[in-house]
Design a protein around this motif. Structure first.
Motif: not given
Length: 298
Positions: A227-234, A87-92, A202-206
């Protein structure tokens, strides 16, 4: 800091030597495989090879994470279940491409169409930037071609070289201005409307972005995953930011070269610095030709 200081020192030394260079003596390399090639041209090619390694590292990182990180869209389509059955968890973390925010999936306004295909307003800055850099490569070539012309009076030749180099600098400045608009400001001009990437979160902190998918509808009860955007945004900001830094360096060099052309510093016998800068500028343009489809369209 040390690398920046070394680079700045190199630029200062280059400016001092280039300003006093009259074309009467250009040292040649003696070692294989660069024998009898102008020393400064060898230095530029070696520098470009090091630059190629930088951008190769950035692109390989992008490919690694793009292919190795599960798509948020795929997870959403599978009712919040990952490919591993969990199960995908919030913030993954999962992959939300920058194109989701730029190329249409998330866009609210579609003012233009090309050949019956809609063009989202959020893509307008990137599209203009692509044309601006392509045209700027042409103006650099024209500056070099004009500098080699012997059928022109010295004043007319210098004026045309200055104009071509100034046009190149203006196009490069336009590129950075539109980049800042795309990242931080956004625009709402007439029928055109596009929020900035910052406004779209769309930020590295989201670390908790509500992803509704390509065809999703926003709302408190609409189907989405957090979802955690840090990887794609960075990945996006580091790559495009590094390219933007190279454009800024080019603008600094162009400012000096435009001033030198205004002072009549380029002649048919003394135009090699335009050629060497052109090598750098064509490389910067080529990198953007790869960055634009990879990050903006796909």
């Amino acid at each position: 800091v040390v690398g920046l200081a070394i680079s700045l020192s190199g630029l200062i030394i280059w400016w001092r030597q280039d300003y006093s260079f009259d074309g009467t003596y250009e040292p040649k390399a003696t070692g294989v495989p660069f024998q009898n090639i102008d020393m400064r041209k060898v230095g530029m090619w070696v520098f470009l090879m090091s630059e190629m390694m930088i951008f190769s590292s950035l692109f390989s990182t992008y490919i690694r994470y793009r292919l190795g990180t599960e798509s948020c869209q795929a997870i959403l389509d599978n009712d919040g279940i990952t490919s591993a059955g969990a199960q995908f968890m919030p913030g993954d973390a999962c992959w939300v491409p920058a194109s989701y925010f730029i190329a249409g999936s998330h866009s609210e306004s579609w003012t233009l169409s090309v050949g019956g295909i809609g063009l989202p307003d959020t893509l307008v800055p990137g599209a203009i930037n692509t044309f601006a850099l392509i045209i700027s490569s042409f103006t650099v070539v024209m500056a070099l071609k004009t500098a080699h012309r012997t059928d022109l009076e010295a004043d007319e030749r210098s004026r045309k070289i200055r104009n071509y180099l100034g046009a190149t600098m203006a196009l490069a400045t336009l590129f950075l201005v539109l980049k800042m608009v795309e990242w931080f400001i956004g625009f709402n001009i007439g029928p055109f409307y596009a929020p900035s990437l910052m406004d779209d979160h769309f930020t590295i902190h989201n670390e908790l972005y509500a992803f509704y998918g390509a065809e999703g509808h926003h709302g408190a009860h609409a189907e989405h995953i957090d979802v955690n955007l840090r990887l794609s945004a960075a990945t996006f900001y580091v790559t495009t930011g590094t390219h933007g830094a190279h454009v800024l360096i080019g603008i600094i060099g162009l400012a000096y070269m435009t001033w030198k052309a205004h002072k009549g510093g380029y002649t048919p016998d003394n135009a090699v610095s335009i050629e060497y800068f052109g090598l750098y500028w064509h490389f910067v343009d080529l990198v953007w030709v790869l960055v634009f489809p990879a990050f903006y369209l796909y």
